[in-house]
Motif scaffolding. Structure first.
Motif, short mmCIF file in Angstrom:
data_model
loop_
_atom_site.label_atom_id
_atom_site.label_comp_id
_atom_site.label_asym_id
_atom_site.label_seq_id
_atom_site.Cartn_x
_atom_site.Cartn_y
_atom_site.Cartn_z
N ARG A 7 0.82 -1.21 0.00
CA ARG A 7 0.00 0.00 0.00
C ARG A 7 0.86 1.28 0.00
O ARG A 7 0.60 2.21 -0.76
CB ARG A 7 -0.92 0.00 1.23
N ASP A 8 1.91 1.32 0.86
CA ASP A 8 2.70 2.56 0.97
C ASP A 8 3.38 2.92 -0.35
O ASP A 8 3.49 4.09 -0.71
CB ASP A 8 3.77 2.41 2.06
N ALA A 12 2.75 6.35 -2.62
CA ALA A 12 3.81 7.25 -3.07
C ALA A 12 3.69 7.51 -4.57
O ALA A 12 3.80 8.66 -5.04
CB ALA A 12 5.18 6.66 -2.73
N SER A 13 3.45 6.46 -5.35
CA SER A 13 3.31 6.61 -6.79
C SER A 13 2.07 7.44 -7.14
O SER A 13 2.11 8.30 -8.02
CB SER A 13 3.18 5.24 -7.46
N ILE A 14 0.96 7.17 -6.45
CA ILE A 14 -0.27 7.91 -6.71
C ILE A 14 -0.05 9.40 -6.48
O ILE A 14 -0.47 10.25 -7.26
CB ILE A 14 -1.42 7.38 -5.82
N ASP A 84 -7.75 8.65 -2.04
CA ASP A 84 -8.28 8.57 -0.67
C ASP A 84 -8.59 7.14 -0.27
O ASP A 84 -8.35 6.73 0.87
CB ASP A 84 -9.57 9.39 -0.55
N ILE A 85 -9.13 6.39 -1.21
CA ILE A 85 -9.46 4.99 -0.91
C ILE A 85 -8.20 4.23 -0.51
O ILE A 85 -8.15 3.57 0.53
CB ILE A 85 -10.15 4.32 -2.12
N PRO A 90 -7.29 -0.60 5.31
CA PRO A 90 -6.88 -1.06 6.64
C PRO A 90 -5.57 -1.83 6.69
O PRO A 90 -4.90 -1.80 7.71
CB PRO A 90 -8.04 -1.96 7.08
N GLU A 91 -5.19 -2.52 5.63
CA GLU A 91 -4.01 -3.39 5.72
C GLU A 91 -2.84 -2.84 4.90
O GLU A 91 -2.99 -1.91 4.13
CB GLU A 91 -4.36 -4.81 5.23
N LYS A 92 -1.67 -3.49 5.04
CA LYS A 92 -0.47 -3.01 4.38
C LYS A 92 -0.39 -3.40 2.91
O LYS A 92 0.43 -2.89 2.16
CB LYS A 92 0.79 -3.52 5.11
#
Lengths: 378, 378
Positions: A7-8, A12-14, A84-85, A90-92
């Motif tokens: 997710r992280d 960053a890319s988004i 935003d989504i 909730p998870e990584k």
């Protein structure tokens, strides 16, 4: 199309790609973000026609797996909701899947989002630039060049060419120049290992501001390539493409006085703070005009005046001062911008009389040049 | 009038007092800040008629000298300029002097500002509140009371009384209540050592928001006194005076259901995050409506739906659930506000059917109560 991603890393890319996406665009699909999934990695694309940004997340990098369970494909998602989504999941890890009906499912933990996607075939193709004719620059140096010049571009659309920064590469010297016709900022740096030359391209100030926000402050190289109407900045896992401005950039070298009548050396920070204080009572006048008077014995006096409110006056002792006595008025805003761009402790200011442009440079002769036209008040 | 003061201390006081000063006021002198100089210390005053703030800097405090070379007097300075000037002064001390022609000189290092002051005699007198009828509260508890209720005041001027927080002190119990008629927030705390009682005052939400910004998060007491139309909060070196709202606050106790048909206990943070995610796709609808369905086995399902964009659905396992099955729709914004106000790890939610208000409280029965009216969608 399907993949599972950290997710992280996706966030960053988004964030990078979002810099190019505008909610006000004439091409509706450009309000979306394109996601392209290949076995070797994921590419996100955003564009507002003027600027296009591609961010690449390799499936594997330095032995780490970033993306798993890859099924190739592509989709366009509404950029108003997607960031935003992802940020609030909730998870990584995140699983993103699209079916043939353009229905997209985003899963993380027990949260499941079902979104209507758009066909990636309808997303405009970005031009593929030939990169034969390219040169490299360390990222932090490119960021400095931008920061030291881009603030001086014009914000008026009356002369569109002045809303851009003029970039020139000749005989191994790279020059960035910006002017709004009241002030000018320029810097020259040598470019090593380059046989490339391009006479003159003008990049929109807005593009360079966005580029500067995205680039990290590292010494990693950025590869720069230019065609007739586009410039491409290629950093690690990032392509930043901007259109160029049409038209001829004015010849600026003749603006720069060759001789000076009054020269002073001062501590950059001290001069900056004094002008900043004087500007507090220069707000009522157009352009926040402050005055500088030389006083002899290496003393200069800076004053500001707002008729209704009051006056401010401050003397500073400069490092050295030579030449004619001087009374000159100028925009405190321009002077503050210029002094902030100097980035060295000591500054050299060269005047050629009260009505002629004056020049601010680092005292160490690093080729940063800031030029300001004075204001007629005496 | 003259004094020399520590700049940082003056800045802190100015920042507090500025919270009461508005550039849009019908009384021109209220765009200024009053400075009153006495041998024992300096008092700054700001006011917009609704809120008045006095900040006091004692000449000496805890053996430290804060203010020197005091010559008594007073002046009003334009609040648009004064804070920036003080903030940007070069030295750690500031000298401020006013002559009989209301000319004010501010000196620090070699910087000198000359400002046009206004006559402090023309500044409105703040009412002196009798403080016989007062009680004390630790500052951090007062801040909690404000934070847990003020967000629920109405922002509509159609029923002005609902733009305030209803404060009641009876039989040693202090209650804060706010409602915009769609939701209600209230909290009760015991007040020790007080024989005071006041039946009902309504303080503008805006006043409490500003007060909350100024108060430090300490256990120091705040003294609160009330008259017919004013409330005074007195903290160390600070007086905060607000007008009260006229009119009768509605009886809210009958809104609170006495019985419940479905009761669940959940982790506050988990429920909050799930509702927050569901709200991402509830933006298109009025009030960001999300739905909650009980599923049996302590599972609840939260969903959001934006017809054009997509849907979101998430199950969470709650700590426990009892009573009837339930499908209910409500504003995600109200629910998020309420859950944020709970401040405890576990939360108890009591429903009385899909069309009746429901209650959110800390699981530990601390008397914080949040009530939300559902939305009819089924």
């Amino acid at each position: 199309m399907k993949f599972i991603i950290q997710r992280d890393q996706l966030i960053a890319s988004i964030q990078d790609v979002m810099k190019a996406i505008s909610s006000r665009t004439v091409v509706p699909i450009l309000t979306g973000m394109k996601i392209e999934v290949k076995q070797h990695g994921i590419t996100l694309t955003g564009s507002d026609s003027d600027i296009s940004i591609e961010s690449y997340i390799p499936a594997e990098e330095d032995g780490n797996v970033n993306v798993e369970q890859i099924e190739e494909g592509s989709i366009v998602l509404q950029a108003k909701y997607f960031p935003d989504i992802v940020r609030k999941l909730p998870e990584k890890t995140v699983e993103i899947e699209a079916d043939e009906n353009l229905k997209v499912t985003i899963r993380s933990g027990k949260a499941e989002f079902n979104l209507n996607g758009q066909d990636a075939e309808e997303y405009p193709q970005l031009p593929k630039l030939q990169t034969d004719d390219s040169f490299e620059l360390p990222t932090d140096l490119l960021k400095s060049l931008i920061k030291q010049t881009v603030f001086a571009v014009s914000t008026m659309e009356t002369r569109p060419i002045l809303t851009g920064v003029h970039i020139k590469l000749e005989e191994g010297n790279l020059t960035f120049t910006a002017t709004d016709s009241h002030r000018l900022a320029s810097r020259e740096v040598p470019v090593s290992d380059s046989n490339t030359a391009f006479p003159s391209v003008v990049v929109p100030g807005k593009s360079l501001n966005e580029l500067n926000k995205i680039l990290d402050d590292t010494e990693e190289p950025v590869e720069i390539s230019v065609t007739n109407n586009q410039i491409l900045f290629r950093a690690k896992n990032l392509n930043f493409l901007s259109r160029l401005l049409d038209g001829n950039y004015p010849e600026t070298s003749r603006l720069i006085p060759e001789q000076s009548k009054t020269v002073l050396y001062a501590k950059t920070k001290e001069l900056l703070n004094t002008i900043d204080r004087a500007s507090l009572l220069a707000k009522e006048e157009r352009n926040n005009v402050v005055r500088l008077n030389t006083q002899g014995d290496n003393v200069i006096n800076i004053t500001g005046n707002s008729p209704e409110v009051g006056t401010v006056s401050e003397e500073i002792v400069v490092q050295s001062m030579e030449g004619e006595e001087l009374k000159i008025s100028f925009s405190s805003k321009y002077m503050i911008d210029a002094l902030k761009a100097i980035e060295y402790e000591e500054v050299k200011v060269e005047f050629t009389g009260a009505m002629r442009p004056f020049i601010i440079r680092p005292a160490n002769e690093d080729p940063i040049l800031q030029l300001i036209l004075p204001v007629r008040t005496f």
